[in-house]
Scaffold this motif. Structure first.
Motif, PDB file in Angstrom:
ATOM      1  N   ASN A 123      -8.531  60.545  49.242  1.00  0.00           N
ATOM      2  CA  ASN A 123      -8.538  59.396  48.431  1.00  0.00           C
ATOM      3  C   ASN A 123      -7.129  58.451  48.363  1.00  0.00           C
ATOM      4  N   GLU A 124      -7.273  57.408  48.081  1.00  0.00           N
ATOM      5  CA  GLU A 124      -6.119  56.447  48.219  1.00  0.00           C
ATOM      6  C   GLU A 124      -5.215  56.750  46.636  1.00  0.00           C
ATOM      7  N   VAL A 125      -5.805  57.241  45.733  1.00  0.00           N
ATOM      8  CA  VAL A 125      -5.036  57.618  44.652  1.00  0.00           C
ATOM      9  C   VAL A 125      -4.096  58.752  45.122  1.00  0.00           C
ATOM     10  N   GLY A 126      -4.351  59.898  45.765  1.00  0.00           N
ATOM     11  CA  GLY A 126      -3.614  60.903  45.811  1.00  0.00           C
ATOM     12  C   GLY A 126      -2.680  60.584  47.132  1.00  0.00           C
ATOM     13  N   THR A 127      -3.204  59.851  48.005  1.00  0.00           N
ATOM     14  CA  THR A 127      -2.290  59.446  49.022  1.00  0.00           C
ATOM     15  C   THR A 127      -0.991  58.680  48.761  1.00  0.00           C
ATOM     16  N   PHE A 128      -1.482  57.810  47.683  1.00  0.00           N
ATOM     17  CA  PHE A 128      -0.121  56.977  47.414  1.00  0.00           C
ATOM     18  C   PHE A 128       0.817  58.000  46.393  1.00  0.00           C
ATOM     19  N   LEU A 129       0.360  58.859  45.653  1.00  0.00           N
ATOM     20  CA  LEU A 129       1.196  59.324  44.711  1.00  0.00           C
ATOM     21  C   LEU A 129       1.790  60.552  45.669  1.00  0.00           C
ATOM     22  N   LYS A 130       1.297  61.067  46.754  1.00  0.00           N
ATOM     23  CA  LYS A 130       2.010  61.808  47.622  1.00  0.00           C
ATOM     24  C   LYS A 130       3.177  61.123  48.201  1.00  0.00           C
ATOM     25  N   SER A 131       2.878  60.023  48.699  1.00  0.00           N
ATOM     26  CA  SER A 131       3.682  59.276  49.561  1.00  0.00           C
ATOM     27  C   SER A 131       5.211  58.807  48.715  1.00  0.00           C
ATOM     28  N   ILE A 132       5.056  58.921  47.064  1.00  0.00           N
ATOM     29  CA  ILE A 132       6.168  58.901  46.369  1.00  0.00           C
ATOM     30  C   ILE A 132       6.783  59.853  45.762  1.00  0.00           C
ATOM     31  N   GLY A 133       6.232  61.160  46.313  1.00  0.00           N
ATOM     32  CA  GLY A 133       6.953  62.477  45.838  1.00  0.00           C
ATOM     33  C   GLY A 133       5.905  63.245  44.984  1.00  0.00           C
ATOM     34  N   TYR A 134       4.738  62.985  44.659  1.00  0.00           N
ATOM     35  CA  TYR A 134       3.956  63.799  43.844  1.00  0.00           C
ATOM     36  C   TYR A 134       3.408  64.843  44.457  1.00  0.00           C
ATOM     37  N   ASP A 135       3.304  66.015  43.830  1.00  0.00           N
ATOM     38  CA  ASP A 135       2.559  67.078  44.420  1.00  0.00           C
ATOM     39  C   ASP A 135       0.882  66.740  43.821  1.00  0.00           C
ATOM     40  N   TYR A 136       0.022  67.328  44.451  1.00  0.00           N
ATOM     41  CA  TYR A 136      -1.323  67.239  44.272  1.00  0.00           C
ATOM     42  C   TYR A 136      -1.961  68.471  43.940  1.00  0.00           C
ATOM     43  N   ILE A 137      -2.403  68.871  42.666  1.00  0.00           N
ATOM     44  CA  ILE A 137      -3.094  69.899  42.305  1.00  0.00           C
ATOM     45  C   ILE A 137      -4.765  69.687  42.018  1.00  0.00           C
ATOM     46  N   ASP A 138      -5.712  70.347  42.983  1.00  0.00           N
ATOM     47  CA  ASP A 138      -7.073  69.969  43.250  1.00  0.00           C
ATOM     48  C   ASP A 138      -7.802  71.024  42.348  1.00  0.00           C
ATOM     49  N   LEU A 139      -8.276  70.760  41.040  1.00  0.00           N
ATOM     50  CA  LEU A 139      -9.044  71.876  40.263  1.00  0.00           C
ATOM     51  C   LEU A 139     -10.375  70.997  40.341  1.00  0.00           C
ATOM     52  N   SER A 140     -10.901  70.533  41.281  1.00  0.00           N
ATOM     53  CA  SER A 140     -12.175  69.702  41.235  1.00  0.00           C
ATOM     54  C   SER A 140     -13.228  70.596  41.858  1.00  0.00           C
ATOM     55  N   VAL A 141     -14.426  69.820  41.680  1.00  0.00           N
ATOM     56  CA  VAL A 141     -15.522  70.540  42.397  1.00  0.00           C
ATOM     57  C   VAL A 141     -15.584  70.182  43.801  1.00  0.00           C
ATOM     58  N   TRP A 142     -14.486  69.515  44.447  1.00  0.00           N
ATOM     59  CA  TRP A 142     -14.517  69.121  45.860  1.00  0.00           C
ATOM     60  C   TRP A 142     -13.504  69.913  46.507  1.00  0.00           C
ATOM     61  N   ASN A 143     -12.701  70.835  45.904  1.00  0.00           N
ATOM     62  CA  ASN A 143     -11.950  71.897  46.627  1.00  0.00           C
ATOM     63  C   ASN A 143     -12.383  73.110  47.376  1.00  0.00           C
ATOM     64  N   GLY A 144     -13.479  72.982  47.540  1.00  0.00           N
ATOM     65  CA  GLY A 144     -14.246  74.449  48.295  1.00  0.00           C
ATOM     66  C   GLY A 144     -14.808  75.290  47.256  1.00  0.00           C
ATOM     67  N   LYS A 145     -14.236  75.498  46.212  1.00  0.00           N
ATOM     68  CA  LYS A 145     -14.887  76.697  45.452  1.00  0.00           C
ATOM     69  C   LYS A 145     -16.279  76.292  44.903  1.00  0.00           C
ATOM     70  N   TYR A 146     -16.605  75.129  44.488  1.00  0.00           N
ATOM     71  CA  TYR A 146     -17.713  75.053  44.018  1.00  0.00           C
ATOM     72  C   TYR A 146     -18.820  74.526  45.041  1.00  0.00           C
ATOM     73  N   SER A 147     -18.402  74.211  46.492  1.00  0.00           N
ATOM     74  CA  SER A 147     -19.414  73.988  47.248  1.00  0.00           C
ATOM     75  C   SER A 147     -20.373  75.072  47.524  1.00  0.00           C
ATOM     76  N   GLU A 148     -20.113  76.272  47.580  1.00  0.00           N
ATOM     77  CA  GLU A 148     -21.150  77.362  47.593  1.00  0.00           C
ATOM     78  C   GLU A 148     -22.098  77.158  46.626  1.00  0.00           C
ATOM     79  N   ILE A 149     -21.638  77.094  45.459  1.00  0.00           N
ATOM     80  CA  ILE A 149     -22.571  77.199  44.076  1.00  0.00           C
ATOM     81  C   ILE A 149     -23.430  75.891  44.356  1.00  0.00           C
ATOM     82  N   ALA A 150     -22.925  74.655  44.620  1.00  0.00           N
ATOM     83  CA  ALA A 150     -23.826  73.546  44.804  1.00  0.00           C
ATOM     84  C   ALA A 150     -24.812  73.698  45.795  1.00  0.00           C
TER      85      ALA A 150
END
Length: 481
Positions: free
Chosen positions: A263-290
């Protein structure tokens, strides 16, 4: 010594058992990584072998046992599909109380016919083996056709203009917490439609310094549509239906998983030095459940109460881990963007208001409201922890990705509640002055980036598109009055 190859090998029960798994994945491959197939297949294949062994011990005929097992597999996984067809035709038989009786009568008749009919079951085995192979090939061909179709990339690659480049050298950017509480509706519509007063939680947020957009609505009423739009700060690419200007059709081949993960939000923030922590349903852990829940919905296990209870058992641990992970986050040296997407108060309703497991016979309205009360307590604890540990005042968004569907018999109220969302912002340094009461998620990060990183995003009109399913057909909502 000659080796004889057994020509009447029995494969069709196994193929008919795994067909629903492969078919479901072929239709949704763009949303799930391939490894979601591993667990269902690892359970279904051995279980089919065990059932074949048991059937054979009872029936005393290997090939007749195979025919019974194939009939059972097709019957077991066809529950929702047949009900859906009956619903489309308008027949009241689709209702569980009627359909369940017919469903069990049908399998009893089929098995009885298998036992009574006088045929060569060895020949039937050969025939069903061929049919099962053809069925498998049809899934593969369908997958290839879908995979080869034109794709619509939902991520716009564009240059972002930053008015004051010197701010990038400061390196004291705030941590950004984007907390999605799935299906959390706005306070006003919770009160008007469900009679639920959420004032205590709203007052807590306001006392902590949050701005509450009390007239906010989601841009879309399904998660993948809403989150794709929010994290890419754009509406989905749609075309107006020629026969009706209020109906919009999503362009074919939309790649939602890619759009969310890149996503564009994450791409922009990474470009200015942010780390990105993904605790979402899209990070792979929830995929098997869904995926497992989607597979279960095809079967007789989707019966009222039973299906809900099983889904609650599967999902409960994941939700608890998601909240705990958010609570345990420690401040890092680098600024961090945390995207936490928690599957609550969305069903299945797995928590009472005190956090205990719910009963088997759960009331939907009561279950939904109890989960709001429970998640309110947990999120208040999360927010207190974030504010206490943050040396630099953070940015915090607590937002519903959409509201709750099908809670009343009034269609207009259902639509309103489905689009209504909790939308709360903690923006330091007078950031709340940039907000307004009807701001929708598509503008959330446009406002934040313009305020804190001096970008030049123009705010988009706040629009809402309602859909009855995830087929990509949307109805534009002109007004919520």
């Amino acid at each position: 010594m000659k080796i004889r190859i057994k020509k009447d090998i029995l494969i069709h029960p196994f193929v008919f058992a795994i067909f629903p798994v492969l078919h479901l994945y072929s239709l949704n491959y763009y949303e799930y990584p391939p490894y979601v197939l591993v667990k269902p297949l690892a359970i279904i294949i051995p279980l089919t072998g065990i059932l074949l062994f048991l059937f054979n011990r009872i029936i005393k005929d290997y090939h007749k046992s195979g025919a019974v097992l194939s009939a059972f597999c097709l019957w077991f996984f066809s529950y929702s599909s047949i009900r859906a067809y009956l619903k489309i035709t308008g027949l009241m038989l689709f209702q569980h109380k009627y359909f369940l009786v017919l469903y069990f009568i049908a399998i009893a008749i089929i098995i009885l016919l298998i036992f009574k009919i006088h045929i060569d079951f060895r020949k039937l085995t050969k025939f069903l083996n061929i049919v099962s192979i053809v069925v498998t090939l049809s899934v593969i061909i369908n997958f290839i056709v879908l995979y080869s179709q034109e794709k619509t990339d939902l991520v716009q690659k564009r240059e972002i203009t930053i008015k004051n480049q010197h701010i990038l050298q400061k390196n004291n950017f705030p941590d950004i917490y984007y907390i999605i509480l799935d299906a959390y509706a706005g306070a006003r519509d919770l009160k008007e439609t469900l009679g639920f007063d959420n004032t205590q939680f709203i007052n807590y947020l306001q006392k902590k310094g949050f701005f509450i957009a009390s007239n906010s609505h989601s841009n879309y009423d399904f998660t993948k549509f809403s989150i794709t739009s929010t994290l890419n700060m754009e509406y989905l690419p749609m075309e107006t239906k020629k026969s009706d200007p209020d109906i919009f059709l999503l362009k074919k081949g939309a790649m939602f998983l890619k759009a969310i993960n890149q996503n564009e939000v994450g791409t922009f923030l990474k470009s200015i030095g942010y780390d990105y922590i993904d605790l979402s349903v899209w990070n792979g852990k929830y995929s098997e459940i869904a995926f497992s829940e989607g597979l279960m919905r095809k079967t007789v296990l989707s019966l009222p109460y039973l299906g809900h209870y099983l889904n609650a058992l599967i999902t409960r641990g994941y939700v608890l881990d998601s909240i705990s992970s958010l609570e345990m986050l420690q401040e890092t040296k680098k600024p961090t963007f945390i995207y936490a997407h928690i599957m609550i108060p969305h069903g299945p309703f797995m928590f009472g208001k005190d956090g205990k497991k719910t009963s088997f016979f759960i009331n939907v309205k009561e279950g939904y409201l109890d989960q709001i009360l429970y998640v309110n307590k947990r999120i208040m604890k999360v927010i207190d922890g974030i504010l206490m540990k943050s040396k630099t005042k953070p940015i915090i968004i607590v937002q519903g990705d959409h509201g709750m569907r099908e809670m009343t018999e009034d269609h207009k109220k259902n639509v309103k509640l489905a689009m209504s969302i909790l939308n709360a912002y903690y923006l330091p340094d007078n950031g709340e002055k940039e907000l307004y009461d009807s701001i929708s998620p598509v503008n959330s990060f446009r406002v934040i980036f313009n305020k804190y990183f001096k970008t030049d995003y123009k705010l988009l009109p706040d629009k809402s598109y309602y859909s009855t399913d995830e087929s990509g057909k949307f109805y534009y909502i002109n007004s919520f009055e």
